[in-house]
Design an enzyme around this catalytic site. Sequence first.
Site, PDB file in Angstrom:
ATOM      1  N   ASP A  53      45.619  26.538 -62.179  1.00  0.00           N
ATOM      2  CA  ASP A  53      44.992  26.157 -60.920  1.00  0.00           C
ATOM      3  C   ASP A  53      43.498  25.953 -61.102  1.00  0.00           C
ATOM      4  OD1 ASP A  53      44.644  25.673 -58.169  1.00  0.00           O
ATOM      5  OD2 ASP A  53      44.217  27.785 -57.797  1.00  0.00           O
ATOM      6  N   ASP A  56      42.953  22.453 -63.299  1.00  0.00           N
ATOM      7  CA  ASP A  56      43.062  21.133 -62.674  1.00  0.00           C
ATOM      8  C   ASP A  56      41.751  20.735 -61.993  1.00  0.00           C
ATOM      9  OD1 ASP A  56      43.119  22.729 -60.424  1.00  0.00           O
ATOM     10  OD2 ASP A  56      45.146  22.190 -59.825  1.00  0.00           O
ATOM     11  N   GLY A  57      41.059  21.704 -61.393  1.00  0.00           N
ATOM     12  CA  GLY A  57      39.770  21.408 -60.781  1.00  0.00           C
ATOM     13  C   GLY A  57      38.730  20.997 -61.811  1.00  0.00           C
ATOM     14  N   ARG A  61      36.873  17.204 -62.080  1.00  0.00           N
ATOM     15  CA  ARG A  61      35.431  16.951 -62.112  1.00  0.00           C
ATOM     16  C   ARG A  61      34.997  16.329 -63.438  1.00  0.00           C
ATOM     17  NH1 ARG A  61      35.991  21.972 -59.654  1.00  0.00           N
ATOM     18  NH2 ARG A  61      35.655  23.037 -61.647  1.00  0.00           N
ATOM     19  N   SER A  67      40.908  13.475 -56.053  1.00  0.00           N
ATOM     20  CA  SER A  67      41.691  12.659 -55.123  1.00  0.00           C
ATOM     21  C   SER A  67      42.164  13.505 -53.949  1.00  0.00           C
ATOM     22  CB  SER A  67      42.900  12.041 -55.832  1.00  0.00           C
ATOM     23  OG  SER A  67      43.806  13.050 -56.273  1.00  0.00           O
ATOM     24  N   ASP A  74      47.295  20.589 -54.697  1.00  0.00           N
ATOM     25  CA  ASP A  74      46.773  21.867 -55.172  1.00  0.00           C
ATOM     26  C   ASP A  74      46.913  22.944 -54.110  1.00  0.00           C
ATOM     27  OD1 ASP A  74      45.252  23.504 -57.119  1.00  0.00           O
ATOM     28  OD2 ASP A  74      43.713  23.464 -55.575  1.00  0.00           O
ATOM     29  N   ASP A  78      49.425  26.203 -54.221  1.00  0.00           N
ATOM     30  CA  ASP A  78      48.852  27.556 -54.098  1.00  0.00           C
ATOM     31  C   ASP A  78      49.516  28.334 -52.973  1.00  0.00           C
ATOM     32  OD1 ASP A  78      47.124  27.048 -56.156  1.00  0.00           O
ATOM     33  OD2 ASP A  78      45.405  26.603 -54.868  1.00  0.00           O
TER      34      ASP A  78
END
Length: 223
Positions: A53, A56-57, A61, A67, A74, A78
Amino acid sequence: MAPQSTQRALSVYLYIPNIIGYFRIIINCVAFALCYSHKTLFAILYFFSFFCDGLDGWFARKFNQVSTFGAVLDMVTDRVSTACLLAVLSQLYRPGLIFLLLLGLDITSHWFQMYSTFLSGKTSHKDVKDKNNWLLKAYYGHRPFMAFCCVASEVLYIILYLLADEQTTSVLDVCLSTIKETPLLSLSFFVTLIGWAVKQVINVIQMKTAADSCVFYDTKRSK
């Protein structure tokens, strides 16, 4: 849909952070299929999904692949993951209603926040610059603080999951016995408990401020 538009849509689906999101869904499905039979393996898989998790962030970036679809994917992943874990805990402990109430608060708070975000024309549910509450601003404005609260909550739930057994089903009894254990375990439990408590307070604040935004939108539209 034109071929060019179709190609663009396909490219968003194949963004690296979104592929990680699909991978997390598969991991979680496998984990929860094993949650009643292989507790250690479940904990490892669940934490690996939680670790992804954060990845992916970073990828979003790093490669400029942020998107709206990825943000929704996401959040849904979660929320569903946490909801399923809380549902499992409600079966392992009594009173199970505690975990079901936490589940309801978590989903309601984030749903209100996401919906109010789109009503206000913002692109991210983490944009709370116009809010008055300092704790909510600190949560979304300082990534380490948000990470601490989120990680602490998930770690607390996993600790409770691993400590559950057929003889001890009382949440209070398990918490008290854990505090009396080794200093390292009791300290870890206490720290995660603090982070968890702060996150629940933030969930309540978020739900209230998001509800206020929805009401403000209604009053402005009726004028």
